[in-house]
Design a protein around this motif. Sequence first.
Motif, PDB file in Angstrom:
ATOM      1  N   CYS A  92       0.840  -1.210   0.000  1.00  0.00           N
ATOM      2  CA  CYS A  92       0.000   0.000   0.000  1.00  0.00           C
ATOM      3  C   CYS A  92       0.874   1.259   0.000  1.00  0.00           C
ATOM      4  O   CYS A  92       0.643   2.190  -0.774  1.00  0.00           O
ATOM      5  N   THR A  93       1.890   1.270   0.844  1.00  0.00           N
ATOM      6  CA  THR A  93       2.762   2.446   0.913  1.00  0.00           C
ATOM      7  C   THR A  93       3.477   2.639  -0.419  1.00  0.00           C
ATOM      8  O   THR A  93       3.547   3.743  -0.952  1.00  0.00           O
ATOM      9  N   CYS A 171      -4.147   5.674   6.684  1.00  0.00           N
ATOM     10  CA  CYS A 171      -5.443   5.110   6.279  1.00  0.00           C
ATOM     11  C   CYS A 171      -6.255   4.682   7.503  1.00  0.00           C
ATOM     12  O   CYS A 171      -5.682   4.271   8.517  1.00  0.00           O
ATOM     13  N   CYS A 174      -5.300   1.275   8.643  1.00  0.00           N
ATOM     14  CA  CYS A 174      -3.866   0.964   8.702  1.00  0.00           C
ATOM     15  C   CYS A 174      -3.581  -0.159   9.702  1.00  0.00           C
ATOM     16  O   CYS A 174      -3.996  -0.112  10.855  1.00  0.00           O
ATOM     17  N   CYS A 267       3.598   7.976   5.316  1.00  0.00           N
ATOM     18  CA  CYS A 267       2.242   7.773   5.832  1.00  0.00           C
ATOM     19  C   CYS A 267       2.038   8.485   7.157  1.00  0.00           C
ATOM     20  O   CYS A 267       0.946   8.944   7.454  1.00  0.00           O
TER      21      CYS A 267
HETATM   22  S1  SF4 Z   1      -1.189   4.418   6.302  1.00  0.00           S
HETATM   23 FE1  SF4 Z   1      -0.921   2.217   6.657  1.00  0.00          FE
HETATM   24  S2  SF4 Z   1      -2.415   1.212   5.290  1.00  0.00           S
HETATM   25 FE2  SF4 Z   1      -2.154   3.341   4.560  1.00  0.00          FE
HETATM   26  S3  SF4 Z   1      -0.557   3.247   2.987  1.00  0.00           S
HETATM   27 FE3  SF4 Z   1       0.467   3.713   4.936  1.00  0.00          FE
HETATM   28  S4  SF4 Z   1       1.077   1.699   5.796  1.00  0.00           S
HETATM   29 FE4  SF4 Z   1      -0.464   1.336   4.183  1.00  0.00          FE
END
Ligand code: SF4
Length: 269
Positions: A92-93, A171, A174, A267
Amino acid sequence: MTSVTPKRTRHVLGLSGGKDSSALAIYLRDRVPEMEYVFCDTGKELPETYEFLTLMEAYLGKPILRLTSERDFDHYLSVFNGYLPSSRMRWCTRLLKLKPFEEYVGADEVINYVGIRADEQREGYISTKPNIKSVFPFREDGITKADVLRILEESGVGIPGYYRWRTRSGCFFCFFQRKEEWVGLAREHPQFFEEAKAYEKTDDESGERFTWRQGETLDELIEKERLRGERGEDAKTARGPRRNLPLVSVFAEDDEDDDGERPCLICEL
Ligand code: SF4
């Protein structure tokens, strides 16, 4: 002979929606007026984050560009055969945060401002792209967490609302969230909690479970936490929202970790 105009170096600051990158933007607003502000939007961010970005835009007097991936989270989830991202597989990152950032930068020479503080030992997102040079003004200037709080308070911007119940940006689902933060999500944003739950699956044939937390579903987590609360165990986990606390108290816990792992800076910072 034709003369070649040297390319201008761009200055880019990526906001995560968290306190450190926000304080850095405030800190540098008048020192680097040509700064470009960006936010890599996964489409799964908390509403408090968007509200805070609007406040930041008003303070900075510039738009914060929302960078998005061409394909969304659901697309990539199907590419990864339903394997939810995890600390071991942070697709995801890479795909929803880093890639849009690098695409935005392109081949230009860029100075990337990163908000790692002087009082923390962590590695930042250091792009391997040779045209991106990361710099760490807080580290260089000895700025600590207490200074970050002061910068945020004195600016009048304050902190994102999610800090009342969660210690990090990112997110809503997350996987780096602590147990109590999942409980907080269920309480503060039940619709997002349901959405996060809907991503958890069990493979009919193999029985393999795809869950955000290793070894338990979100429903199981909530039930366990409810029972612990009933038994009066672990007041920290069972606590309610942290309303009306001073900034210094809200942030006192944000460097504690369940397991020592933390999300990537892009993030969280
Ligand atoms: S906040 Fe968490 S779920 Fe979202 S992209 Fe970053 S690591 Fe992934």
